[in-house]
Design a protein around this motif. Structure first.
Motif, PDB file in Angstrom:
ATOM      1  N   ALA A  43       0.830  -1.206   0.000  1.00 47.79           N
ATOM      2  CA  ALA A  43       0.000   0.000   0.000  1.00 47.79           C
ATOM      3  C   ALA A  43       0.864   1.256   0.000  1.00 47.79           C
ATOM      4  O   ALA A  43       0.507   2.261  -0.619  1.00 47.79           O
ATOM      5  CB  ALA A  43      -0.937   0.004   1.205  1.00 47.79           C
ATOM      6  N   LEU A  44       1.999   1.210   0.667  1.00 45.57           N
ATOM      7  CA  LEU A  44       2.913   2.355   0.687  1.00 45.57           C
ATOM      8  C   LEU A  44       3.466   2.631  -0.708  1.00 45.57           C
ATOM      9  O   LEU A  44       3.499   3.781  -1.151  1.00 45.57           O
ATOM     10  CB  LEU A  44       4.048   2.103   1.673  1.00 45.57           C
ATOM     11  CG  LEU A  44       5.061   3.224   1.835  1.00 45.57           C
ATOM     12  CD1 LEU A  44       4.394   4.474   2.393  1.00 45.57           C
ATOM     13  CD2 LEU A  44       6.195   2.788   2.732  1.00 45.57           C
ATOM     14  N   VAL A  45       3.851   1.584  -1.416  1.00 46.68           N
ATOM     15  CA  VAL A  45       4.374   1.751  -2.779  1.00 46.68           C
ATOM     16  C   VAL A  45       3.291   2.312  -3.704  1.00 46.68           C
ATOM     17  O   VAL A  45       3.545   3.227  -4.505  1.00 46.68           O
ATOM     18  CB  VAL A  45       4.926   0.407  -3.312  1.00 46.68           C
ATOM     19  CG1 VAL A  45       5.218   0.478  -4.794  1.00 46.68           C
ATOM     20  CG2 VAL A  45       6.153   0.002  -2.544  1.00 46.68           C
ATOM     21  N   VAL A  46       2.070   1.786  -3.592  1.00 46.16           N
ATOM     22  CA  VAL A  46       0.967   2.263  -4.433  1.00 46.16           C
ATOM     23  C   VAL A  46       0.648   3.730  -4.119  1.00 46.16           C
ATOM     24  O   VAL A  46       0.423   4.535  -5.020  1.00 46.16           O
ATOM     25  CB  VAL A  46      -0.285   1.365  -4.257  1.00 46.16           C
ATOM     26  CG1 VAL A  46      -1.489   1.969  -4.943  1.00 46.16           C
ATOM     27  CG2 VAL A  46      -0.014  -0.019  -4.800  1.00 46.16           C
ATOM     28  N   ALA A  47       0.649   4.095  -2.833  1.00 48.41           N
ATOM     29  CA  ALA A  47       0.349   5.479  -2.447  1.00 48.41           C
ATOM     30  C   ALA A  47       1.427   6.443  -2.932  1.00 48.41           C
ATOM     31  O   ALA A  47       1.110   7.519  -3.458  1.00 48.41           O
ATOM     32  CB  ALA A  47       0.191   5.576  -0.933  1.00 48.41           C
ATOM     33  N   VAL A  48       2.677   6.073  -2.761  1.00 42.37           N
ATOM     34  CA  VAL A  48       3.767   6.945  -3.214  1.00 42.37           C
ATOM     35  C   VAL A  48       3.718   7.101  -4.728  1.00 42.37           C
ATOM     36  O   VAL A  48       3.827   8.223  -5.257  1.00 42.37           O
ATOM     37  CB  VAL A  48       5.137   6.392  -2.749  1.00 42.37           C
ATOM     38  CG1 VAL A  48       6.278   7.118  -3.432  1.00 42.37           C
ATOM     39  CG2 VAL A  48       5.271   6.513  -1.247  1.00 42.37           C
ATOM     40  N   LEU A  90      -0.553   9.489   3.813  1.00 39.78           N
ATOM     41  CA  LEU A  90       0.175  10.681   4.245  1.00 39.78           C
ATOM     42  C   LEU A  90       1.606  10.669   3.727  1.00 39.78           C
ATOM     43  O   LEU A  90       2.103  11.677   3.220  1.00 39.78           O
ATOM     44  CB  LEU A  90       0.150  10.785   5.770  1.00 39.78           C
ATOM     45  CG  LEU A  90       0.822  12.005   6.361  1.00 39.78           C
ATOM     46  CD1 LEU A  90       0.106  13.275   5.913  1.00 39.78           C
ATOM     47  CD2 LEU A  90       0.836  11.922   7.872  1.00 39.78           C
ATOM     48  N   THR A  91       2.266   9.533   3.825  1.00 35.51           N
ATOM     49  CA  THR A  91       3.637   9.424   3.333  1.00 35.51           C
ATOM     50  C   THR A  91       3.696   9.635   1.820  1.00 35.51           C
ATOM     51  O   THR A  91       4.580  10.347   1.321  1.00 35.51           O
ATOM     52  CB  THR A  91       4.227   8.037   3.687  1.00 35.51           C
ATOM     53  OG1 THR A  91       4.126   7.840   5.087  1.00 35.51           O
ATOM     54  CG2 THR A  91       5.662   7.934   3.247  1.00 35.51           C
ATOM     55  N   GLY A  92       2.760   9.043   1.093  1.00 38.35           N
ATOM     56  CA  GLY A  92       2.725   9.216  -0.361  1.00 38.35           C
ATOM     57  C   GLY A  92       2.487  10.657  -0.761  1.00 38.35           C
ATOM     58  O   GLY A  92       3.121  11.168  -1.692  1.00 38.35           O
ATOM     59  N   ALA A  93       1.575  11.336  -0.055  1.00 37.91           N
ATOM     60  CA  ALA A  93       1.290  12.742  -0.364  1.00 37.91           C
ATOM     61  C   ALA A  93       2.508  13.618  -0.088  1.00 37.91           C
ATOM     62  O   ALA A  93       2.856  14.493  -0.896  1.00 37.91           O
ATOM     63  CB  ALA A  93       0.093  13.229   0.442  1.00 37.91           C
ATOM     64  N   LEU A  94       3.176  13.384   1.018  1.00 36.58           N
ATOM     65  CA  LEU A  94       4.356  14.184   1.342  1.00 36.58           C
ATOM     66  C   LEU A  94       5.490  13.954   0.346  1.00 36.58           C
ATOM     67  O   LEU A  94       6.136  14.914  -0.087  1.00 36.58           O
ATOM     68  CB  LEU A  94       4.823  13.876   2.766  1.00 36.58           C
ATOM     69  CG  LEU A  94       3.901  14.364   3.880  1.00 36.58           C
ATOM     70  CD1 LEU A  94       4.419  13.903   5.236  1.00 36.58           C
ATOM     71  CD2 LEU A  94       3.756  15.869   3.848  1.00 36.58           C
ATOM     72  N   LEU A  95       5.725  12.712  -0.032  1.00 37.39           N
ATOM     73  CA  LEU A  95       6.786  12.435  -1.008  1.00 37.39           C
ATOM     74  C   LEU A  95       6.442  12.982  -2.398  1.00 37.39           C
ATOM     75  O   LEU A  95       7.313  13.501  -3.104  1.00 37.39           O
ATOM     76  CB  LEU A  95       7.068  10.942  -1.089  1.00 37.39           C
ATOM     77  CG  LEU A  95       7.834  10.352   0.095  1.00 37.39           C
ATOM     78  CD1 LEU A  95       7.951   8.848  -0.039  1.00 37.39           C
ATOM     79  CD2 LEU A  95       9.216  10.975   0.197  1.00 37.39           C
TER      80      LEU A  95
END
Length: 108
Positions: A43-48, A90-95
């Motif tokens: 999910a982190l990879v998809v969001a980023v 949140l991490t994806g949006a910030l990156l």
């Protein structure tokens, strides 16, 4: 002017489809009602990737198609069952915003 409304309809349908699919996938993957501070790597990879493509679509060819794909990926993670996907989104949006600032792209 009609083309402008049509692309927003595609964006909306893409976001709704991503939210529904994300909800269905997260209910299959997670049996617990809520997990504290656990980050799903996929999910982190998809969001980023989704946020990076969505925010920086102006740099890419096929901008409208890229925005549609970015919205779908963002909604896939943001639409997960309650309590999941928060940190990843949140991490994806910030990156994605950080890459946008570094690349110097102005506007959409």
């Amino acid at each position: 002017m009609i083309i402008l409304y049509e692309i927003y309809l595609v964006y909306t349908v893409s976001f709704i489809a991503g939210s529904i699919i994300g909800l269905l996938l997260s209910y299959r993957k997670y049996r617990e009602p809520f997990v504290d501070k656990k980050i799903d790597p996929l999910a982190l990879v998809v969001a980023v990737a989704g946020w990076t493509v969505l925010v920086n679509a102006g740099l890419l060819p096929l901008t409208d198609l890229m925005r549609t794909a970015g919205l779908f990926m963002v909604a896939l993670v943001a639409g997960m069952r309650p309590g999941y996907g928060r940190y990843e989104t949140l991490t994806g949006a910030l990156l994605g915003l950080l890459i946008w600032l570094i690349s110097g792209t102005l506007g959409w």
